[in-house]
Design a protein around this motif. Structure first.
Motif, PDB file in Angstrom:
ATOM      1  N   LEU A  85     -31.073   5.442 -23.845  1.00 22.39           N
ATOM      2  CA  LEU A  85     -32.485   5.274 -24.202  1.00 22.39           C
ATOM      3  C   LEU A  85     -32.794   5.662 -25.645  1.00 22.39           C
ATOM      4  N   PRO A  86     -32.326   6.814 -26.150  1.00 22.40           N
ATOM      5  CA  PRO A  86     -32.663   7.164 -27.538  1.00 22.40           C
ATOM      6  C   PRO A  86     -32.210   6.105 -28.555  1.00 22.40           C
ATOM      7  N   SER A  87     -31.027   5.552 -28.375  1.00 22.69           N
ATOM      8  CA  SER A  87     -30.573   4.540 -29.338  1.00 22.69           C
ATOM      9  C   SER A  87     -31.305   3.224 -29.153  1.00 22.69           C
ATOM     10  N   ARG A  88     -31.705   2.908 -27.934  1.00 26.90           N
ATOM     11  CA  ARG A  88     -32.409   1.646 -27.702  1.00 26.90           C
ATOM     12  C   ARG A  88     -33.837   1.675 -28.244  1.00 26.90           C
ATOM     13  N   ILE A  89     -34.463   2.852 -28.272  1.00 28.15           N
ATOM     14  CA  ILE A  89     -35.840   2.933 -28.767  1.00 28.15           C
ATOM     15  C   ILE A  89     -35.907   3.255 -30.246  1.00 28.15           C
ATOM     16  N   SER A  90     -34.766   3.483 -30.873  1.00 27.64           N
ATOM     17  CA  SER A  90     -34.774   3.893 -32.281  1.00 27.64           C
ATOM     18  C   SER A  90     -35.357   2.818 -33.198  1.00 27.64           C
TER      19      SER A  90
ATOM     20  N   GLY B 226     -42.851  11.252 -39.529  1.00 28.38           N
ATOM     21  CA  GLY B 226     -42.298  10.527 -40.658  1.00 28.38           C
ATOM     22  C   GLY B 226     -41.016   9.763 -40.402  1.00 28.38           C
ATOM     23  N   ALA B 227     -40.463   9.857 -39.196  1.00 25.19           N
ATOM     24  CA  ALA B 227     -39.255   9.083 -38.897  1.00 25.19           C
ATOM     25  C   ALA B 227     -39.597   7.597 -38.963  1.00 25.19           C
ATOM     26  N   GLU B 228     -38.645   6.808 -39.380  1.00 27.07           N
ATOM     27  CA  GLU B 228     -38.838   5.362 -39.498  1.00 27.07           C
ATOM     28  C   GLU B 228     -38.066   4.636 -38.412  1.00 27.07           C
ATOM     29  N   PRO B 229     -38.613   3.549 -37.867  1.00 27.62           N
ATOM     30  CA  PRO B 229     -37.830   2.731 -36.938  1.00 27.62           C
ATOM     31  C   PRO B 229     -36.584   2.202 -37.650  1.00 27.62           C
ATOM     32  N   SER B 230     -35.489   2.076 -36.930  1.00 26.50           N
ATOM     33  CA  SER B 230     -34.232   1.671 -37.549  1.00 26.50           C
ATOM     34  C   SER B 230     -34.147   0.174 -37.812  1.00 26.50           C
ATOM     35  N   GLY B 231     -35.149  -0.597 -37.471  1.00 24.31           N
ATOM     36  CA  GLY B 231     -35.156  -2.024 -37.783  1.00 24.31           C
ATOM     37  C   GLY B 231     -35.160  -2.910 -36.568  1.00 24.31           C
ATOM     38  N   SER B 232     -34.344  -2.591 -35.580  1.00 22.14           N
ATOM     39  CA  SER B 232     -34.336  -3.391 -34.357  1.00 22.14           C
ATOM     40  C   SER B 232     -34.064  -2.460 -33.189  1.00 22.14           C
ATOM     41  N   ALA B 233     -34.261  -2.973 -32.010  1.00 22.64           N
ATOM     42  CA  ALA B 233     -34.067  -2.171 -30.804  1.00 22.64           C
ATOM     43  C   ALA B 233     -32.598  -2.158 -30.405  1.00 22.64           C
TER      44      ALA B 233
END
Length: 115
Positions: free
Chosen positions: A25-30, A67-74
């Motif tokens: 889940l953490p990597s999929r929502i990043s 301040g964390a940024e989304p990594s670009g894609s799910a």
């Protein structure tokens, strides 16, 4: 959002959300933004309300607000879980060699002679 206004499964930003293992889940929502993670959080609270899942989602919302940024894609590299079609993937071509009982008899019944 009230329970009657919770997001529908079809509208979730992760189509396979209900089948994701907690560890992925953490990597999929990043790659999701705060709005999308909040949508998952509302869905989870009104459906499964699993504490470990809620905690992961809440932690991500806090990180995004800090301040964390989304990594670009799910994370498209993570395979999606599809429903099982039933049956075993093992076939005679992929199964191991036959197991022969020892010469003194069958292990589960030593008095039984070998065929």
């Amino acid at each position: 959002m009230t329970q009657s206004e919770s997001p529908r499964h079809e509208d979730l930003p992760l189509p396979d959300y209900d089948h994701l293992p907690l560890g992925t889940l953490p990597s999929r929502i990043s790659g999701l933004d705060e709005s999308a993670v909040n949508q998952l959080l509302e869905y989870e609270r009104s459906h499964g309300n699993r504490l470990p899942v809620v905690q992961v989602l809440e932690h991500r919302v806090e990180a995004l607000r800090s301040g964390a940024e989304p990594s670009g894609s799910a994370n498209p590299d993570t395979p999606e879980v599809t429903s099982a079609r039933g049956g075993s993937p093992v076939s005679p071509e992929t199964s191991g060699p036959p197991v022969n009982p020892p010469s003194q008899g069958v292990p589960t019944n030593p008095a039984q002679p070998r065929h």
